[in-house]
Motif scaffolding. Sequence first.
Motif, short mmCIF file in Angstrom:
data_model
loop_
_atom_site.label_atom_id
_atom_site.label_comp_id
_atom_site.label_asym_id
_atom_site.label_seq_id
_atom_site.Cartn_x
_atom_site.Cartn_y
_atom_site.Cartn_z
N VAL A 131 0.84 -1.21 0.00
CA VAL A 131 0.00 0.00 0.00
C VAL A 131 0.88 1.26 0.00
CG1 VAL A 131 -1.74 1.28 1.29
CG2 VAL A 131 -1.90 -1.20 1.15
N GLU A 132 1.96 1.20 0.82
CA GLU A 132 2.85 2.35 0.91
C GLU A 132 3.53 2.63 -0.43
OE1 GLU A 132 4.31 5.55 2.76
OE2 GLU A 132 2.79 4.20 3.56
N ARG A 133 3.93 1.55 -1.11
CA ARG A 133 4.62 1.72 -2.41
C ARG A 133 3.65 2.32 -3.44
NH1 ARG A 133 6.98 -3.42 -1.14
NH2 ARG A 133 5.44 -4.49 -2.43
N ILE A 134 2.42 1.82 -3.41
CA ILE A 134 1.42 2.36 -4.37
C ILE A 134 1.18 3.84 -4.08
CG2 ILE A 134 -1.01 2.24 -5.07
CD1 ILE A 134 -0.80 -0.79 -4.75
N LYS A 135 1.14 4.17 -2.76
CA LYS A 135 0.91 5.56 -2.37
C LYS A 135 2.03 6.47 -2.91
CE LYS A 135 0.55 8.18 1.81
NZ LYS A 135 0.80 8.11 3.24
N VAL A 136 3.28 5.97 -2.75
CA VAL A 136 4.43 6.76 -3.23
C VAL A 136 4.36 6.92 -4.75
CG1 VAL A 136 6.95 6.80 -3.45
CG2 VAL A 136 5.90 6.12 -1.29
N LEU A 137 4.04 5.82 -5.42
CA LEU A 137 3.94 5.88 -6.89
C LEU A 137 2.86 6.88 -7.33
CD1 LEU A 137 4.21 2.08 -7.81
CD2 LEU A 137 5.79 3.87 -8.51
N MET A 138 1.75 6.86 -6.60
CA MET A 138 0.66 7.79 -6.93
C MET A 138 1.09 9.23 -6.72
SD MET A 138 -2.74 5.97 -5.47
CE MET A 138 -3.81 7.35 -5.84
N ILE A 139 1.76 9.47 -5.60
CA ILE A 139 2.21 10.85 -5.31
C ILE A 139 3.19 11.33 -6.38
CG2 ILE A 139 3.55 12.27 -3.66
CD1 ILE A 139 2.21 10.56 -1.44
N LEU A 140 4.07 10.42 -6.80
CA LEU A 140 5.03 10.78 -7.84
C LEU A 140 4.31 11.22 -9.13
CD1 LEU A 140 7.75 8.01 -7.50
CD2 LEU A 140 8.15 10.45 -7.41
N GLN A 141 3.30 10.44 -9.49
CA GLN A 141 2.58 10.76 -10.73
C GLN A 141 1.71 12.01 -10.57
OE1 GLN A 141 0.75 7.07 -12.50
NE2 GLN A 141 1.92 6.14 -10.86
N LEU A 142 1.06 12.11 -9.41
CA LEU A 142 0.19 13.28 -9.19
C LEU A 142 0.99 14.57 -9.14
CD1 LEU A 142 -2.34 11.88 -6.58
CD2 LEU A 142 -2.89 12.72 -8.86
N SER A 143 2.21 14.48 -8.57
CA SER A 143 3.01 15.70 -8.46
C SER A 143 3.39 16.25 -9.83
CB SER A 143 4.26 15.44 -7.63
OG SER A 143 5.05 14.49 -8.30
N MET A 145 -4.36 4.95 -23.00
CA MET A 145 -3.43 4.37 -23.99
C MET A 145 -2.08 5.07 -23.90
SD MET A 145 -5.91 3.81 -27.23
CE MET A 145 -4.66 3.71 -28.50
N THR A 146 -2.12 6.38 -23.63
CA THR A 146 -0.87 7.12 -23.47
C THR A 146 -0.31 6.92 -22.07
OG1 THR A 146 -1.80 8.76 -24.96
CG2 THR A 146 0.17 9.41 -23.75
N ASP A 147 -1.15 7.14 -21.06
CA ASP A 147 -0.68 7.08 -19.67
C ASP A 147 -0.14 5.70 -19.28
OD1 ASP A 147 -1.16 9.68 -19.09
OD2 ASP A 147 -2.23 9.27 -17.22
N LEU A 148 -0.85 4.66 -19.69
CA LEU A 148 -0.44 3.32 -19.28
C LEU A 148 0.75 2.81 -20.08
CD1 LEU A 148 -3.79 1.33 -18.78
CD2 LEU A 148 -2.18 1.98 -17.02
N TYR A 149 0.67 2.99 -21.40
CA TYR A 149 1.65 2.28 -22.24
C TYR A 149 2.73 3.15 -22.87
CZ TYR A 149 -2.37 -0.76 -21.87
OH TYR A 149 -3.42 -1.49 -21.37
N GLU A 150 2.48 4.46 -23.03
CA GLU A 150 3.47 5.24 -23.79
C GLU A 150 4.05 6.43 -23.04
OE1 GLU A 150 1.57 6.21 -27.45
OE2 GLU A 150 1.30 4.11 -27.94
N ASN A 151 3.65 6.59 -21.79
CA ASN A 151 4.13 7.76 -21.05
C ASN A 151 5.64 7.66 -20.80
OD1 ASN A 151 4.41 9.91 -19.20
ND2 ASN A 151 2.25 9.70 -18.72
N ARG A 152 6.30 8.82 -20.93
CA ARG A 152 7.76 8.82 -20.73
C ARG A 152 8.15 8.46 -19.30
NH1 ARG A 152 10.25 13.76 -24.36
NH2 ARG A 152 9.57 12.93 -26.34
N GLU A 153 7.19 8.68 -18.35
CA GLU A 153 7.52 8.38 -16.95
C GLU A 153 7.58 6.87 -16.68
OE1 GLU A 153 4.34 10.39 -14.95
OE2 GLU A 153 2.97 8.70 -15.17
N ASN A 154 7.08 6.04 -17.62
CA ASN A 154 7.12 4.58 -17.43
C ASN A 154 8.53 4.08 -17.16
OD1 ASN A 154 4.46 4.19 -17.66
ND2 ASN A 154 4.47 3.35 -19.72
N THR A 155 9.48 4.60 -17.92
CA THR A 155 10.88 4.18 -17.79
C THR A 155 11.35 4.37 -16.36
OG1 THR A 155 11.03 5.36 -19.87
CG2 THR A 155 13.05 4.34 -19.08
#
Lengths: 537, 148
Positions: free
Chosen positions: A2-14, A85-95
């Motif tokens: 849960v903590e990891r998902i929270k951090v990942l979400m904050i990273l994307q939301l920021s 389609m962009t956010d899940l598969y092609e976003n530059r932040e995926n890397t």
Amino acid sequence: MVERIKVLMILQLSNKMALKIDNKQRLAANIALRLLVIALISIAMVVVLNVLNNILGIIVNAYFVVFILMVTQLFAIISATVGLMTDLYENRENTLLHSYPVKNDEVFLSKMLVYYLHEIVKNSFLIVPLLIGFGWTNQLSVYYYLNIVPMIFIIPAIAVLVAALLSVPLAMFRHFLSDKNILTLIVALLVIGLMFWLVMRVVGNIPTPIRITQLYSQFTRSINRFMQNAASYGLVYTAIGLLLYGIGIVRNYAIVLGSLIILLAAVVFVSRPLYFKLASRSMEHTVEKVHKSKKGTSKNLFVTFLVKEWRIARRSINQLLNDYTILIALPFFMYMLNYIFTNMRLNSTGNQLVLVFNIIIALLLVTASNTASASSITTEGTEFVIMKTAPSETRTMAWAKIAFNLLFSTGIILISFLLFQIALPSFSTTHRWLIFLLVITLNAGHILWSFQIDLLNPKLSDYAATGSLSGNPNIAKSIAGGFALSLVFGAVAAVVFLTIENSVAWAVLFILAVPFVLLRLYLFNSYLKAYFIDIEF
Amino acid sequence: MNKKLILLLALFVSALAVMGVEVFGSLPESRDLPTIEAITIPESEYDRLTEDGNYLKVVDDIVTEQTPRMEFAFSIDPMPSRHNLTVRTTHDGVSADIDDINMMVYVYFDLSALGEVVTIQIRDRESGRRVELVLWFDGADEVDVPGF
């Protein structure tokens, strides 16, 4: 987890919004402001729904809500599918996200949750005010308003889950088409052809001669019947509409929650396992280049740059279609409008007004399509400075770009008018082709103007960093310029067609249009000579 | 300014164009036709006549929760004629539309109005002629037929 998902979400939301809260008062003011906006939109909705119900003759009842939910959610699903389609598969932040010590499923879940939050916020400014407005208009009980609260979370959840499912085959299809430009072009042409045929079939059903008053009552009647019939096919949205209205609350809540569970299961078992496979696919090596060594040099620099433009266009059909999407709407508009006009019993003023409106609409759509010219230098990105180091007159590339854009847009306008000629031969041939000539003349001037805007303020480094033209001010300026041009020539056309003879009116329009193009040509040439050399990264 | 906005503007201008041409650029309707002498509802569209001479139709099996709507045909005499037909209902939860090309009336019930007896009136504004059809539910609580 849960903590990891929270951090990942904050990273994307920021990346999308300012998350740091420095001042609690400011936060409270921000929330109050948003609530005020929702309240104001709700009041506007009450007014709109009352106008629809009491003045325009559209019946606002439970079926109306189901229908509006269906339509808005259809658009929400389309928009969420494209976004995912962009956010899940092609976003530059995926890397970056996949390089963290997290599981792929956690990245997937965090992305879905971020998108879900985004949809909740978006819906709170449209669906919630609409439902409140509907309740007020129909003077529904307090239970209706209580049922809106769970819907704030349920309606976006359905849209996001459906979009997550749809995005998988569509991302695969896009990937499949990515190295098949000819196939992409054929698919696009088939879709456009099919749409035009459908429009012709629909418009052909309008009874002639067209009497707008009767047509309007027939229109509202069809809308009312269509909304009632459509509610039978609304699936989960019919259940939502009925439960809001207080009909079969338990049964309809069971249908809604059951649908959510089925969608969630489908996403967990279909989209989630495919996520990493699709997200880690690179497009970099999809094009198999067969290099054939060829001796020979071109002596003409202009032709060299023109061939280069043609090659780029051929290799990125998607971008080319995207640039000229709005121009593709031209034959649709012209056919529908002129079908109505030619089937009305017009007097002499009516005939003149038809010409004026044709000129305005054609110019509006054509000039809004010159965004490729308004970003010609910008889209060169980092390559521009390399190209400038070439030991030759590199500013010739500007003329080559202009020639290509001019030829391409004139070609599409010509196809539009030919389609118009074939589909609606009863429209005056002389006027049709005079409108065509006027439009392509002014379009040439606007292409030069748009290119000049980009020449004076290219956003090379922005484009190089983001790879996107979103929010590009040059494009906005070009569209605004085109809008102004359409209004000015529309106003002149209105004055001359309504006051003097047609032949003289056309002469006046061309007497104004040709000097406009020559002026733009002179200005563009002057600016190109003066500023091209100074363009820096 | 962006492309979406221009597309919306083009739609707006198109609507404006149709309205403008209709108001300022179309020929007036012919005034040579006679006015309506009678509006009638064919036998197939009603079950019996009331004491007041109005038409009555029992709609229990037609208007249900699944299909809260119905339609019925009417005719005018003479044809063609100059007319301006309107339709009214006696219940707020029941709306009606009139199609004077196909001579049909479409009635829509709110779910709250199901089971309520309602009268539908077709009226010609040009001649003042009118006709009424009472839509009757056998299980209705109300006994009085609402009128205008």
